[in-house]
Every structure is written in structure tokens, then in C-alpha cells.
Design a protein around this motif. Structure first.
Motif, PDB file in Angstrom:
ATOM      1  N   UNK A 589       0.824  -1.210   0.000  1.00 28.39           N
ATOM      2  CA  UNK A 589       0.000   0.000   0.000  1.00 28.39           C
ATOM      3  C   UNK A 589       0.856   1.257   0.000  1.00 28.39           C
ATOM      4  N   UNK A 590       1.990   1.220   0.708  1.00 31.19           N
ATOM      5  CA  UNK A 590       2.845   2.408   0.770  1.00 31.19           C
ATOM      6  C   UNK A 590       3.552   2.659  -0.551  1.00 31.19           C
ATOM      7  N   UNK A 591       3.745   1.605  -1.343  1.00 34.93           N
ATOM      8  CA  UNK A 591       4.296   1.792  -2.690  1.00 34.93           C
ATOM      9  C   UNK A 591       3.258   2.501  -3.554  1.00 34.93           C
ATOM     10  N   UNK A 592       2.030   2.047  -3.460  1.00 39.49           N
ATOM     11  CA  UNK A 592       0.958   2.673  -4.243  1.00 39.49           C
ATOM     12  C   UNK A 592       0.765   4.143  -3.856  1.00 39.49           C
ATOM     13  N   UNK A 593       0.879   4.417  -2.549  1.00 37.69           N
ATOM     14  CA  UNK A 593       0.694   5.791  -2.089  1.00 37.69           C
ATOM     15  C   UNK A 593       1.796   6.707  -2.633  1.00 37.69           C
ATOM     16  N   UNK A 594       3.035   6.190  -2.694  1.00 41.83           N
ATOM     17  CA  UNK A 594       4.128   6.985  -3.256  1.00 41.83           C
ATOM     18  C   UNK A 594       3.828   7.340  -4.706  1.00 41.83           C
ATOM     19  N   UNK A 595       3.258   6.384  -5.430  1.00 46.37           N
ATOM     20  CA  UNK A 595       2.902   6.649  -6.834  1.00 46.37           C
ATOM     21  C   UNK A 595       1.785   7.700  -6.921  1.00 46.37           C
ATOM     22  N   UNK A 596       0.833   7.645  -5.966  1.00 47.87           N
ATOM     23  CA  UNK A 596      -0.224   8.662  -5.946  1.00 47.87           C
ATOM     24  C   UNK A 596       0.382  10.048  -5.699  1.00 47.87           C
ATOM     25  N   UNK A 597       1.374  10.125  -4.808  1.00 45.06           N
ATOM     26  CA  UNK A 597       2.003  11.403  -4.503  1.00 45.06           C
ATOM     27  C   UNK A 597       2.694  11.973  -5.734  1.00 45.06           C
ATOM     28  N   UNK A 598       3.303  11.076  -6.526  1.00 46.33           N
ATOM     29  CA  UNK A 598       3.984  11.557  -7.750  1.00 46.33           C
ATOM     30  C   UNK A 598       2.989  12.224  -8.693  1.00 46.33           C
ATOM     31  N   UNK A 599       1.785  11.674  -8.832  1.00 49.27           N
ATOM     32  CA  UNK A 599       0.781  12.259  -9.734  1.00 49.27           C
ATOM     33  C   UNK A 599       0.194  13.557  -9.175  1.00 49.27           C
ATOM     34  N   UNK A 600       0.295  13.714  -7.823  1.00 46.97           N
ATOM     35  CA  UNK A 600      -0.249  14.909  -7.189  1.00 46.97           C
ATOM     36  C   UNK A 600       0.789  16.015  -7.024  1.00 46.97           C
ATOM     37  N   UNK A 601       2.038  15.683  -7.300  1.00 49.49           N
ATOM     38  CA  UNK A 601       3.110  16.659  -7.102  1.00 49.49           C
ATOM     39  C   UNK A 601       3.028  17.757  -8.158  1.00 49.49           C
ATOM     40  N   UNK A 602       3.535  18.923  -7.779  1.00 52.59           N
ATOM     41  CA  UNK A 602       3.577  20.053  -8.712  1.00 52.59           C
ATOM     42  C   UNK A 602       4.693  19.843  -9.721  1.00 52.59           C
ATOM     43  N   UNK A 603       4.575  20.565 -10.829  1.00 56.53           N
ATOM     44  CA  UNK A 603       5.640  20.510 -11.820  1.00 56.53           C
ATOM     45  C   UNK A 603       6.939  21.004 -11.172  1.00 56.53           C
ATOM     46  N   UNK A 604       8.024  20.298 -11.406  1.00 54.83           N
ATOM     47  CA  UNK A 604       9.339  20.571 -10.815  1.00 54.83           C
ATOM     48  C   UNK A 604       9.327  20.391  -9.297  1.00 54.83           C
ATOM     49  N   UNK A 605       8.317  19.674  -8.778  1.00 51.42           N
ATOM     50  CA  UNK A 605       8.196  19.556  -7.340  1.00 51.42           C
ATOM     51  C   UNK A 605       8.484  18.169  -6.805  1.00 51.42           C
ATOM     52  N   UNK A 606       8.622  18.125  -5.474  1.00 54.20           N
ATOM     53  CA  UNK A 606       8.836  16.873  -4.740  1.00 54.20           C
ATOM     54  C   UNK A 606       7.776  16.835  -3.649  1.00 54.20           C
ATOM     55  N   UNK A 607       6.949  15.796  -3.662  1.00 48.23           N
ATOM     56  CA  UNK A 607       5.882  15.645  -2.679  1.00 48.23           C
ATOM     57  C   UNK A 607       6.204  14.446  -1.803  1.00 48.23           C
ATOM     58  N   UNK A 608       6.315  14.715  -0.466  1.00 48.25           N
ATOM     59  CA  UNK A 608       6.684  13.623   0.444  1.00 48.25           C
ATOM     60  C   UNK A 608       5.594  13.430   1.476  1.00 48.25           C
ATOM     61  N   UNK A 609       5.541  12.229   2.057  1.00 49.76           N
ATOM     62  CA  UNK A 609       4.517  11.898   3.052  1.00 49.76           C
ATOM     63  C   UNK A 609       4.927  12.388   4.430  1.00 49.76           C
ATOM     64  N   UNK A 610       3.950  12.366   5.334  1.00 48.90           N
ATOM     65  CA  UNK A 610       4.222  12.761   6.727  1.00 48.90           C
ATOM     66  C   UNK A 610       5.275  11.835   7.353  1.00 48.90           C
ATOM     67  N   UNK A 611       5.207  10.532   7.032  1.00 47.56           N
ATOM     68  CA  UNK A 611       6.185   9.583   7.588  1.00 47.56           C
ATOM     69  C   UNK A 611       7.600   9.942   7.157  1.00 47.56           C
ATOM     70  N   UNK A 612       7.741  10.286   5.887  1.00 46.03           N
ATOM     71  CA  UNK A 612       9.064  10.649   5.379  1.00 46.03           C
ATOM     72  C   UNK A 612       9.537  11.952   6.028  1.00 46.03           C
ATOM     73  N   UNK A 613       8.619  12.914   6.131  1.00 42.30           N
ATOM     74  CA  UNK A 613       8.984  14.210   6.704  1.00 42.30           C
ATOM     75  C   UNK A 613       9.433  14.058   8.157  1.00 42.30           C
ATOM     76  N   UNK A 614       8.754  13.216   8.916  1.00 42.82           N
ATOM     77  CA  UNK A 614       9.124  13.021  10.318  1.00 42.82           C
ATOM     78  C   UNK A 614      10.540  12.465  10.451  1.00 42.82           C
ATOM     79  N   UNK A 615      10.988  11.675   9.450  1.00 40.20           N
ATOM     80  CA  UNK A 615      12.334  11.072   9.509  1.00 40.20           C
ATOM     81  C   UNK A 615      13.436  12.052   9.110  1.00 40.20           C
ATOM     82  N   UNK A 616      13.057  13.173   8.436  1.00 44.11           N
ATOM     83  CA  UNK A 616      14.094  14.109   7.992  1.00 44.11           C
ATOM     84  C   UNK A 616      13.935  15.487   8.643  1.00 44.11           C
TER      85      UNK A 616
END
Length: 656
Positions: A589-616
Motif C-alpha cells: 500500500x505504501x508503494x501505491x501511495x508513493x505513486x499517488x504522490x507523484x501524480x499529485x506533485x507540482x511541476x518541478x516539485x517533490x511531494x513527500x509523506x508525513x512519515x518521510x517528513x518526520x524522519x528528515x
């Protein structure tokens, strides 16, 4: 392939034997010489010694006590007479009395031999030739020719033509003594190619008739076997029919194995000292003392005594399996012992040798079916050692000489060939595997995987990793207006650059999907900061795309822009697919969600999840991200995400 390599090994060994037939035979014989020596040192293994056979040695003591340099015919006459009175069954003189000497001494010896009735002496052929239809025997002495004609053996021959040795230019005991003797036998013994005496010819051919060796002549007389009761099967055996041994009232047949030349392999009872030896001078001097004569009669009654010269400097010596310096009269004695005890050495024929070699190879081929190269190598060595042990036991307990060198060489060559083929194939497979891995992993990770293949498990495993998806914006629109070659070239250039960046941050390229790329960080090489490495890779990818866009626009190509989606979570990782095609990938499911984020990202953008953000969040990269909520396909509630769009500050972040 293993069977083909094994057959090639057998063919190579057969070719070597064809062009150098004595090579393996000699090596095999040398190996069995060690067995003879080992066996002689262990009483339970040593062949039976029939103490009917004894030696009377003319040694240095004999010469010293006589106070003369050699034995005269008169001395021999005394010894012959004494031996007769002592009751010996046979007295074999390992001498050729070729010429007359003092008439009185010759006459004494002739009379003693005639009265004894059991005196045997030697003859020899000065020239030997293997069977030849155009061979014409020659002799330069009419008296010898006459004697040989009268004493020839017309034995029965069964089978085809033989390769028995043909004698030429005989030299024999002078005819008066020869006629007084019980018989003559040739003393010729032919060494093997390496100079070791292992065999003794039992019969020679002369003018299409057979003539026996001294040992064989004595044995046949001792066993009361006339020439017409001897059946010769060339290359197989000589059969003594209706044998009547002195201590046995029943008659029986004895089959003596021989080779194509009529030679019997001598089963040496041991070293020179194994048989009983008496001093010849003591036998001569016994006639002066009646009490000693009685003692000698009790000692020698019924014996077969062999008289020979073993003085220092005697030339009648050679190498045998048990000794490097051995009086050759001992070969005659051991030949007699071999026949009387029927302890015949059975040597494997060519068919049996090939059968053993082929069986050996079949076992090796079967062992090669196991996948482990180490176990195959160990089992091959164990097979060789086991066969060596079996061959040793067969010799020690059954007097059978199995081929050792040929099977071991054939099996060893086959094993080496199979191991070499496996090694080459393994190296090729490793190169293919390396090439495959290098398309997914960085060189450092590939090296670790090649050193420890268990890092890539065949089954699936659950693991927390960070997944990245990237996609080129409007690629379908632009590609529809491009030539295929341009599409191919530009995509390869793009993926090459993106892959290098993923590898730089120790990521794994999962797959290419049209113009999209999927990668994950944290497997197979564990990374404690996999989320940070993934975000840094995304930053650099966007900066690299910005650089490539300027280049492509100058070339009148489409403006390259990408979107990247990143998520961290537990996924299933492993080799997945069909039995014919597998791919090392991550699903969940988390692989699928990453793919959803890619389609929702802005042009020239990087869209990350809350889990990823908490780790960085404790790293400089986190301050560039702005939070927002998005609605992802397949999810009812909005999801909090963090986004960054490439700006001039991107390079500064990477440097930090």
C-alpha cells in the motif's frame, strides 16, 4: 555436459594408451611394487611360502673356505652327489655350463649328474624376437641343435597365433652334461620397460616348438605333468592337466594365467631373505662327516634346491618389486612357489580396464548432479581414495591387480573438467547477474551482493523503506510528435542521469515504466537514514533535470520537467514474477501511495509523506518543505503531505 566431458576424458586417456601403451602400465606396476613391499612386511598379508623350495648359495664364504676364486666342476660333482644322498627332490643349477674344462672334472660332474637323476641346468637364447612369420631360427652348434630337437615340447595349443617370444642363437650347457641331466630350461628373464623384473616367460618358441624355462621345467616334472598334458591358450592361460602333487593322491588341473608373450606375473613371497638359504660350501663339506650328512638329509629331504652364485660382484642381479638389488635366481624360485601354491596374480584385461573406467565416470557424472561444487570435489576425492583402497584390498587378499592409474587419471581428468566447466559457467553467470544487478543497484551494493548473494533472498520479506516515483510531465504529448530514434535517445539520456543519482545515494532502481522511474532506499543494503538519502536524491534529480532542460531546449527538444513522489512505509520486497522471469521489486500500500504522490506533485516539485517528513525533520532539507493536504485516489480522508518546488536554493541544500 558432465557426461560429454567425462567421455572426452576417457577418450583422451585411451588415445594416450594407444600411442604410448606402456605409460600407464608402467605407472600401475610401480604403484603395485609399493604394495608388494608393504605386504611383505606384514605376515598376515604375505603370500604363502612353500618351504619345499630352498636356495643353496655360492657366496663369499664359500669361496673363502675353498681358498679359490671359483667353484670347479669337481666341487659341483661333490655337491650333486651329496644332494642326491640328502634326498632332495630336484637340484636346479642357475648356470649354463657352456664349455668343457678339465676332462677329469667334467667327467666327475657328468657321472654325478647321471647318477643323481634330478640334476637340472640352464640354457639361454642370445636373441629373442616376438612372433614373425618370416622369422628363421639360427644356431651355430649342431650338437645343441640336435639336443634341442630331441627335447622339444609339443604342447597342445588352443586359440589363434601367439606372440610368444621366439628364441634364436641358443647357448646351452655342453652336450655331454646336458644329456646326463634330467633336463635343461632357459634362464632368460625379460624386465619390464622400467627395468624391473616382474614377470617370467614360461615357454619360448624355437623352430615352431616350445621350450620351457628352468622353473617351469622343474615344476612340470615335480607335478608329473608331461608336455602332452600341457594346454596353451595364448594370452590367457597355460593349463597343467592331471597334476599329481607328491603329497596329494588326487589329480587336478592347474591354470596358470599368462600374457600374450607367455609370461606369468611372479607373486613374490617377500624379500630375498624370506626363503630358506643354505651355504653351498656346507653341502660340499658334508661328505666328510657322516653325522652331518644325516642331519642334512633330515633337513633337505624332498626339497627343490636352487643353486646360484650370489658372490660380491655377481652380475646376475636386478630390480624386483620387493628389492632394488635381487639375485635373479630368486625369480625362478618365486615362480616355482607361485605355481606350487597356486597364488597366481590376476591382472585385469583391457575390457575390464575400460569397464572400470566407464563405471568410474558414470559415478562421477551422477555425483556432478549435486549442485554444490565443494561437495562434488570432496566426493570425487573420496571416490578416488575408496577405489584405491578397494584395489589395495583386492591385491592383498585376492592377488588381483586392478587398474589404478587409468581409472584415477580418467576420473581425475573428468572431475577437473567438470569443475572447470562449472567455474567458467559460474563466472559467466556471475557476470550476467552482475550486469542485471548493476541495472538496479549501485556498484558498491552490487559488490556486496556478489560477495554475499544471501542479501538478495529468493523469498519475500517485509521491510521499512522509502519509495520514490518520478515521471516526465506531458511526455505522451511531446513524444507523439517525435521520431522514435529521438525518443529512444532522449529517454536513455534522462534515465542514465537519474539512475546515477539514485545509485549515488545508495538507492535501488526498481523499474522503468515508460517515462516513469521507481526506486527505493534501504534495501538490499540497510540504510538507517534511507528517507534522508531518498529526499537528497530527489533534490539532485530535480536540479539535474533543470540543467538538462536548458540543454534540450537549445536542441529544439521539449522542455524536460518531472514530478517526484516519496513515501516511507513497510513493504514486501523480493524476487517476484514467473518461473521464467523474476524481478526484484517492492509491493504494498505504501508503494501505491508513493505513486499517488507523484501524480499529485507540482511541476518541478517533490511531494513527500508525513512519515518521510518526520524522519528528515531534523535535517536542513526539511525547512524547504511546505505542508498541505491532498486527496489521494483510493483514500477517503485528506492526507497531510509536504512539498518542495525546485528553486535556486536547491543546490545550497545539497551542499549542506
Amino acid at each position: 555436459m558432465s557426461f560429454i566431458l567425462a567421455l572426452c576424458s576417457l577418450m583422451l586417456i585411451c588415445i594416450i594408451e594407444l600411442f604410448s601403451p606402456s605409460t600407464f602400465k608402467t605407472w600401475n606396476s610401480i604403484l603395485f611394487d609399493r604394495f608388494f613391499v608393504f605386504r611383505a612386511g606384514i605376515s598376515k598379508l604375505a603370500p604363502h611360502y612353500n618351504d619345499t623350495i630352498v636356495h643353496a648359495d655360492i657366496n663369499d664364504t664359500s669361496i673363502h673356505q675353498l681358498n679359490q676364486y671359483y667353484m670347479t666342476r669337481k666341487d659341483h660333482a661333490v655337491a650333486i652327489e651329496n644332494l642326491k644322498n640328502m634326498g632332495v627332490a630336484m637340484q636346479l643349477y642357475d648356470f649354463i655350463f657352456a664349455f668343457t674344462q678339465k676332462e677329469q672334472n667334467d667327467k666327475a660332474m657328468i657321472e654325478a649328474a647321471d647318477k643323481a637323476g634330478n640334476f637340472y641346468c640352464g640354457m639361454a637364447f642370445r636373441d629373442l624376437n616376438v612372433r614373425n612369420d618370416n622369422y628363421l631360427p639360427k644356431t651355430d652348434n649342431p650338437q645343441i641343435r640336435k639336443y634341442l630337437e630331441q627335447t622339444k615340447w609339443d604342447a597342445v595349443t588352443e586359440g589363434g597365433p601367439s606372440d610368444f617370444y621366439n628364441g634364436n642363437l641358443p647357448i646351452a650347457t655342453f652336450y655331454e652334461l646336458a644329456y646326463s641331466s634330467r633336463g635343461m630350461g632357459f634362464l632368460n628373464i625379460i624386465p619390464d620397460d622400467d627395468g624391473v623384473y616382474r614377470r617370467i616367460p614360461l615357454l619360448f618358441k624355437y623352430k615352431n616348438s616350445y621350450y620351457p624355462s628352468l622353473a617351469f621345467r622343474a615344476v612340470c616334472d615335480y607335478l608329473k605333468v608331461p608336455p602332452h598334458n600341457i594346454v596353451i591358450k595364448p594370452g590367457k592361460e597355460i593349463i597343467l592337466k592331471k597334476v599329481a602333487a607328491p603329497a596329494d593322491s588326487k589329480t587336478r588341473d592347474i591354470a596358470i594365467p599368462i600374457d600374450s608373450h607367455g609370461c606369468m606375473t611372479v607373486n613374490f613371497a617377500g624379500s630375498w631373505e624370506r626363503m630358506k638359504h643354505y651355504n653351498y660350501i656346507d653341502i660340499i663339506q658334508a661328505s666328510h662327516d657322516p653325522d652331518r650328512m644325516v642331519m642334512w638329509r633330515d633337513e633337505l629331504r624332498g626339497k627343490i634346491i636352487i643353486v646360484s652364485d650370489v658372490t660380491t660382484g655377481s652380475s646376475d642381479i636386478g630390480r624386483v618389486p620387493t628389492d632394488t638389488v635381487y639375485p635373479l635366481s630368486g625369480i625362478h624360485a618365486n615362480a616355482i612357489n607361485t605355481i606350487l601354491t597356486q597364488a597366481f596374480i590376476i591382472e585385469a584385461g583391457q575390457f575390464l580396464i575400460l569397464l572400470i573406467q566407464f563405471s568410474f565416470l558414470c559415478i562421477i557424472v551422477l555425483m556432478s548432479l549435486q549442485r554444490s561444487t565443494v561437495f562434488f570435489a570432496i566426493n570425487s576425492i573420496a571416490l578416488g581414495i575408496s577405489y584405491y583402497g578397494i584395489a589395495a584390498l583386492a591385491f592383498f587378499y585376492a592377488d588381483v591387480m586392478l587398474p589404478i592409474i587409468q581409472p584415477l587419471f580418467t576420473g581425475g581428468l573428468a572431475s577437473i573438467a567438470i569443475l572447470a566447466h562449472r567455474y567458467i559457467k559460474t563466472e559467466k553467470d556471475k557476470e550476467v547477474l552482475r550486469s542485471t544487478f548493476e541495472a538496479y543497484f549501485s556498484s558498491a551494493v552490487v559488490n556486496k551482493i556478489m560477495a554475499d548473494p544471501h542479501k538478495i533472498k529468493t523469498g519475500g520479506k517485509k521491510k521499512v523503506v522509502t519509495i520514490m516515483f518520478s515521471d516526465i510531465e506531458s511526455f505522451t504529448h511531446y513524444s507523439s510528435k517525435m521520431e522514435p530514434d529521438d525518443i529512444h535517445r532522449l529517454l536513455n539520456e534522462y534515465f542514465e542521469a537519474m539512475t546515477e543519482i539514485v545509485f549515488k545515494y545508495q538507492g535501488t532502481v526498481d523499474k522503468f515504466m515508460g517515462d516513469g522511474l521507481m526506486a527505493f532506499f534501504g534495501d538490499p543494503e540497510p540504510l538507517t537514514d534511507h528517507a534522508l538519502q531518498c529526499v537528497r536524491a530527489a533534490f539532485e534529480m530535480q536540479l539535474k533535470v533543470s540543467e538538462m532542460r536548458k540543454k534540450w531546449e537549445k536542441g529544439n527538444h521539449f522542455p524536460l520537467r518531472i514530478r517526484i513522489g516519496i513515501n516511507t512505509g513497510e513493504v514486501v520486497i523480493g524476487n517476484m514474477g514467473s518461473s521464467k522471469r523474476l524481478s526484484y521489486t517492492a509491493i504494498g500500500a505504501d508503494v501505491n501511495l508513493a505513486q499517488r504522490f507523484e501524480s499529485l506533485a507540482s511541476r518541478d516539485g517533490i511531494l513527500i509523506s508525513r512519515k518521510t517528513y518526520d524522519l528528515i525533520r531534523n535535517n536542513p532539507e526539511s525547512i524547504q518543505f511546505n505542508s498541505k493536504s491532498v486527496k489521494a485516489k483510493g483514500y477517503d480522508d485528506e492526507i497531510t503531505v509536504y512539498e518542495w518546488v525546485v528553486e535556486n536554493s536547491g543546490q545550497e541544500i545539497l551542499e549542506q
